[in-house]
Enzyme design. Structure first.
Site, mmCIF file in Angstrom:
data_model
loop_
_atom_site.group_PDB
_atom_site.id
_atom_site.type_symbol
_atom_site.label_atom_id
_atom_site.label_comp_id
_atom_site.label_asym_id
_atom_site.label_seq_id
_atom_site.Cartn_x
_atom_site.Cartn_y
_atom_site.Cartn_z
ATOM 1 C CE LYS A 53 -34.650 19.575 -43.280
ATOM 2 N NZ LYS A 53 -34.312 20.910 -43.807
ATOM 3 N NE ARG A 76 -16.376 11.733 -30.297
ATOM 4 C CZ ARG A 76 -16.100 11.681 -29.001
ATOM 5 N NH1 ARG A 76 -17.065 11.561 -28.114
ATOM 6 N NH2 ARG A 76 -14.858 11.750 -28.579
ATOM 7 C CG HIS A 125 -10.592 9.732 -29.573
ATOM 8 N ND1 HIS A 125 -10.301 10.992 -30.019
ATOM 9 C CD2 HIS A 125 -11.453 9.880 -28.542
ATOM 10 C CE1 HIS A 125 -10.964 11.872 -29.274
ATOM 11 N NE2 HIS A 125 -11.670 11.220 -28.373
ATOM 12 N NE ARG A 158 -14.343 13.569 -21.105
ATOM 13 C CZ ARG A 158 -15.334 13.431 -20.239
ATOM 14 N NH1 ARG A 158 -15.292 14.025 -19.097
ATOM 15 N NH2 ARG A 158 -16.391 12.683 -20.514
ATOM 16 C CB THR A 159 -13.765 15.041 -27.855
ATOM 17 O OG1 THR A 159 -13.297 13.947 -27.077
ATOM 18 C CG2 THR A 159 -12.932 15.144 -29.117
#
Ligand code: NCD
Length: 306
Positions: free
Chosen positions: A84, A105, A133, A55-56
């Site tokens: 890397k 995120r 959040h 969703r986000t």
């Protein structure tokens, strides 16, 4: 009130007046969400997701597209130079050449704050470990406002993983700016974090309990959450609290007729499917409100609204 070029790192960085203004902006932009606009034409959003999301990430991208902008990004950090050994600061320094705003995120608490310090473009915290959040809290407030017509005066019950659940941390901070009563329901092991309690108990009445039944008859908004299995340092601890709460038709017998049930999703087993058919269920409405809220935030930060 100034939103242009602003970061969204913690909901605590916003005043009540600012949050109210954001909610009004979402309301004003909702008709546009049903079609499209070219408000942000030429702007680019980068979504950098170091943790799973449906969703986000997609709602940020869809919100940008509906405003006429574009999006780039990754949802699988293993496919990027992070693999890397590139650090977050360098990743941000590179991406800011490609985009006008970043939604990040990350599994580490503090990651969004750090990114905000390095970046010359706005950073939106789309989930920082178990910490916060903030945009979810904004869309949750918007859902409460739309579904109940107000936030003040309500009894709001947060249920489940109040320790590792970042959505409930941001939501509790946000709700403490309003005149509400907050019921916090969790197993002992998953009680609301001390640092959150310290802030919110100064401002609003808070009651903690392990049982939903005790508070359900008085509850206006029931906010269910998933036990955050992936954040437990020890799966034996998870086994003790797994399936601790489950809402079904039977358990709702004592609920108010106009009870609103919310959930940030994904759900696992906290809400039986049979509840979806009841007028209480608003968790899919919440998903829609997510795109509306993210359109409002992008428009405000990138300066498209007057
Ligand atoms: C939540 C999250 O990622 O914190 N999901 C979301 O963004 N709507 C909730 C969860 O994962 O349980």
């Amino acid at each position: 009130m100034e939103f242009r070029e602003r970061d969204i790192i913690s909901i605590k960085d916003f005043t009540r007046a600012e949050i109210d203004y954001i909610l009004e902006t979402a309301e004003a932009i909702e008709p546009i969400a049903k079609s499209t606009s070219d408000m942000l034409r030429g702007k680019i959003l980068a979504t950098l997701f170091f943790e799973p999301s449906t969703r986000t990430r997609l709602s940020f991208e869809a919100a940008m597209h509906k405003l006429g902008g574009n999006s780039i990004g990754f949802a699988e950090a293993d496919m990027t130079s992070v693999k890397k050994g590139e650090n977050l600061a360098d990743t941000i320094r590179v991406i800011e050449n490609y985009a006008d705003i970043i939604a990040l995120r990350h599994p580490l608490e503090g990651a969004a704050r750090l990114a905000g310090e390095f970046a010359h473009i706005p950073i939106i915290n789309a989930g920082s470990g178990a910490e916060e959040h903030p945009t979810q809290a904004m869309l949750d407030l918007y859902t409460i406002l739309k579904e109940r017509g107000r936030i003040n005066g309500l009894n709001i019950t947060l249920v489940g993983d109040l320790r590792y659940g970042r959505t409930v941390h941001s939501l509790a901070y946000a709700l403490s700016l309003y005149d509400i009563r907050l019921f916090l329901i969790s197993p002992e092991l998953l009680r609301m974090r001390r640092e959150v309690l310290d802030v919110i108990t100064e401002k609003i009445e808070v009651l903690e309990s392990a049982s939903i039944d005790e508070v359900l008859p008085e509850t206006d908004v029931l906010y269910m959450t998933r036990i955050q299995k992936e954040r437990f340092p020890d799966l034996a601890e998870y086994a003790k609290v797994k399936g601790a709460y489950r809402i079904d038709l039977e358990s709702l017998k004592e609920a108010k007729r106009d009870l609103v049930i919310m959930h940030p999703l994904p759900r696992v087993d906290e809400i039986a499917d049979e509840v979806d058919e009841t007028p209480h269920a608003r968790y899919f409405q919440q998903v829609w409100n997510g795109i509306v809220m993210r359109m409002a935030l992008l428009a405000l930060i990138l300066g498209a609204t007057e």
